[in-house]
Design a protein around this motif. Structure first.
Motif, mmCIF file in Angstrom:
data_model
loop_
_atom_site.group_PDB
_atom_site.id
_atom_site.type_symbol
_atom_site.label_atom_id
_atom_site.label_comp_id
_atom_site.label_asym_id
_atom_site.label_seq_id
_atom_site.Cartn_x
_atom_site.Cartn_y
_atom_site.Cartn_z
ATOM 1 N N ALA A 264 1.023 -1.265 -0.039
ATOM 2 C CA ALA A 264 -0.075 0.145 0.119
ATOM 3 C C ALA A 264 0.753 1.090 0.237
ATOM 4 O O ALA A 264 0.571 2.242 -0.636
ATOM 5 C CB ALA A 264 -0.898 0.094 1.177
ATOM 6 N N PHE A 265 2.047 1.311 0.889
ATOM 7 C CA PHE A 265 2.702 2.414 0.890
ATOM 8 C C PHE A 265 3.446 2.607 -0.434
ATOM 9 O O PHE A 265 3.546 4.056 -0.945
ATOM 10 C CB PHE A 265 3.912 2.120 1.851
ATOM 11 C CG PHE A 265 4.976 3.485 1.967
ATOM 12 C CD1 PHE A 265 4.344 4.014 3.231
ATOM 13 C CD2 PHE A 265 5.649 3.798 1.388
ATOM 14 C CE1 PHE A 265 5.089 5.285 3.612
ATOM 15 C CE2 PHE A 265 6.686 4.863 1.669
ATOM 16 C CZ PHE A 265 6.127 5.824 2.789
ATOM 17 N N ALA A 266 3.914 1.637 -1.131
ATOM 18 C CA ALA A 266 4.765 1.757 -2.347
ATOM 19 C C ALA A 266 3.757 2.243 -3.454
ATOM 20 O O ALA A 266 4.085 3.043 -4.666
ATOM 21 C CB ALA A 266 5.113 0.373 -2.898
ATOM 22 N N ALA A 267 2.476 1.685 -3.596
ATOM 23 C CA ALA A 267 1.614 2.187 -4.527
ATOM 24 C C ALA A 267 1.090 3.731 -4.316
ATOM 25 O O ALA A 267 1.038 4.361 -5.372
ATOM 26 C CB ALA A 267 0.074 1.464 -4.400
ATOM 27 N N ALA A 268 1.154 4.084 -3.104
ATOM 28 C CA ALA A 268 0.666 5.547 -2.694
ATOM 29 C C ALA A 268 2.058 6.437 -2.901
ATOM 30 O O ALA A 268 1.910 7.604 -3.079
ATOM 31 C CB ALA A 268 0.179 5.669 -1.330
ATOM 32 N N PHE A 269 3.184 6.061 -2.467
ATOM 33 C CA PHE A 269 4.053 7.007 -2.407
ATOM 34 C C PHE A 269 5.528 6.180 -3.070
ATOM 35 O O PHE A 269 6.543 6.035 -2.419
ATOM 36 C CB PHE A 269 4.883 7.295 -1.084
ATOM 37 C CG PHE A 269 3.558 7.810 -0.119
ATOM 38 C CD1 PHE A 269 3.218 9.049 -0.292
ATOM 39 C CD2 PHE A 269 2.950 6.711 0.837
ATOM 40 C CE1 PHE A 269 2.170 9.499 0.548
ATOM 41 C CE2 PHE A 269 1.966 7.175 1.615
ATOM 42 C CZ PHE A 269 1.666 8.677 1.472
ATOM 43 N N PRO A 270 5.490 6.025 -4.485
ATOM 44 C CA PRO A 270 6.532 5.194 -5.283
ATOM 45 C C PRO A 270 8.044 5.753 -5.057
ATOM 46 O O PRO A 270 8.760 5.152 -5.026
ATOM 47 C CB PRO A 270 6.012 5.197 -6.577
ATOM 48 C CG PRO A 270 5.009 6.088 -6.702
ATOM 49 C CD PRO A 270 4.342 6.314 -5.340
ATOM 50 N N ALA A 271 7.972 7.189 -5.357
ATOM 51 C CA ALA A 271 9.255 7.772 -5.303
ATOM 52 C C ALA A 271 9.793 7.612 -3.699
ATOM 53 O O ALA A 271 11.108 7.574 -3.764
ATOM 54 C CB ALA A 271 9.067 9.403 -5.513
ATOM 55 N N GLU A 272 9.134 7.781 -2.739
ATOM 56 C CA GLU A 272 9.728 7.724 -1.455
ATOM 57 C C GLU A 272 10.092 6.140 -1.273
ATOM 58 O O GLU A 272 11.175 6.177 -0.599
ATOM 59 C CB GLU A 272 8.575 8.345 -0.405
ATOM 60 C CG GLU A 272 9.175 8.072 1.081
ATOM 61 C CD GLU A 272 8.353 8.628 2.067
ATOM 62 O OE1 GLU A 272 8.734 8.766 3.285
ATOM 63 O OE2 GLU A 272 7.247 9.237 1.852
ATOM 64 N N THR A 273 9.401 5.378 -1.649
ATOM 65 C CA THR A 273 9.782 3.922 -1.566
ATOM 66 C C THR A 273 10.907 3.707 -2.291
ATOM 67 O O THR A 273 12.086 2.943 -1.683
ATOM 68 C CB THR A 273 8.754 3.107 -1.998
ATOM 69 O OG1 THR A 273 7.385 3.409 -1.263
ATOM 70 C CG2 THR A 273 9.060 1.553 -1.547
#
Length: 324
Positions: A264-273
């Motif tokens: 869920a985090f990678a989908a919402a915040f790909p650049a930060e991930t």
């Protein structure tokens, strides 16, 4: 170019025996994506949840949340990467890593040029090592000198959390394990102390507790928090019933509970991930992080799942993908 590719598929939900080696169509990258010729794919508990139907995915489904290999093709709009470049890739958003070719967002790949990292080691980084930095830095907001407790310290993500905590300035880092046989392995991953999970009440109080086990460990984790302590929930490997946490208890005791889900985090915040993935690659290349890897063949994916489910792994299992 091959007309098709080998991939492990989940044709129906069930135990490890449902996994099947199939020939499927080679995926092409869409806008902002890359495709990767996979050398190794990481094996994780998340893929077991897909296989069991705990996570609702369309069938047939190709599991695999991380991989390492070389870029095969660039989708429209992708810059800063090149065909043939060695990369570690987080494939958790769409999955598909248990295959000869996988696609993912360009933001979720990290170049391996000049790192000296073997692809088998690099395939073990995108999920666990990236998670370790995100959980401690972004979610728990660790401060220098704070104390950290990590459950399942000898496992894939547990082995990285202890080291990442040390890298981020933790003052005391303690891990728990489920059996005495795993104590020495966990200690080798940077923990000051390692205790059996049922004896954790004697370990003192902690500013941060990371729990991927659930059940009784979750309740004890909350009890072990110091004032202003943070519990990060990121799994339920025990398969226990959900543990209710009364909101009144939190404000009475100045404690915080947060959840973290990498997909869920990678989908919402790909650049930060992606930045956290780059950090994990750099830390491993410099020797700051150590990854213990055991390799099986892609065709042994069911055996990898059995070992993970039975708790018979230390460090990380990766699957070697052989191109035909």
């Amino acid at each position: 170019m091959l007309d098709g590719m080998k991939a492990i598929t989940i044709p129906r939900f069930g135990d490890a025996d449902v996994l099947r080696l199939d020939e499927i169509e080679i995926p092409e990258p869409g806008p902002g994506q890359v495709s990767v010729d996979v050398a190794y794919a990481g094996a994780n508990f998340a893929e077991i949840l897909y296989r069991q139907g705990v996570v609702d995915v369309p069938l047939p489904f190709v599991p695999g949340i991380e991989a390492a290999g070389r870029i095969r093709a660039l989708g429209p709009g992708v810059e800063g990467l090149r065909v043939g470049q060695p990369v570690a890739a987080l494939t958790i958003v769409g999955s598909g890593g248990y295959a000869e070719v996988v696609t993912t967002a360009a933001d979720l790949v990290a170049p391996l040029d000049g790192t000296g990292l073997e692809p088998g080691v690099a395939a073990a980084l995108p999920s666990n090592s990236t998670t370790a930095f995100l959980v401690l830095d972004r979610v728990a907001r660790i401060e220098p000198g704070e104390s950290v407790l990590v459950h399942a310290a000898a496992g894939g993500v547990g082995s990285q959390l202890g080291q990442a905590a040390r890298s981020l300035g933790a003052g005391r880092v303690v891990g728990t394990v489920g059996s005495p046989a795993k104590i020495e392995t966990a200690r080798s991953f940077g923990y000051d102390e390692v205790v059996l999970r049922e004896e954790v009440a004697e370990a003192g109080r902690f500013d941060i507790v990371v729990d991927m086990v659930g059940g009784p460990a979750r309740r004890s984790s909350l009890d072990l928090l110091a004032p202003m302590g943070r519990l990060v929930v990121m799994g339920n490997a025990s398969g226990a019933e959900d543990v209710g946490i009364p909101a009144n208890e939190l404000w009475f005791t100045n404690k915080t509970v947060s959840g973290f889900n990498l997909a869920a985090f990678a989908a919402a915040f790909p650049a930060e991930t992606g930045r956290a993935l780059h950090r994990a690659v750099s830390a491993t290349a410099s020797g700051e992080l150590r990854v213990q890897v055991e390799s099986l063949r892609l065709e042994q994916a069911a055996e990898a799942h059995r070992r993970i489910e039975a708790g018979r792994t230390t460090g990380k299992l990766v699957l070697e993908v052989e191109r035909s």
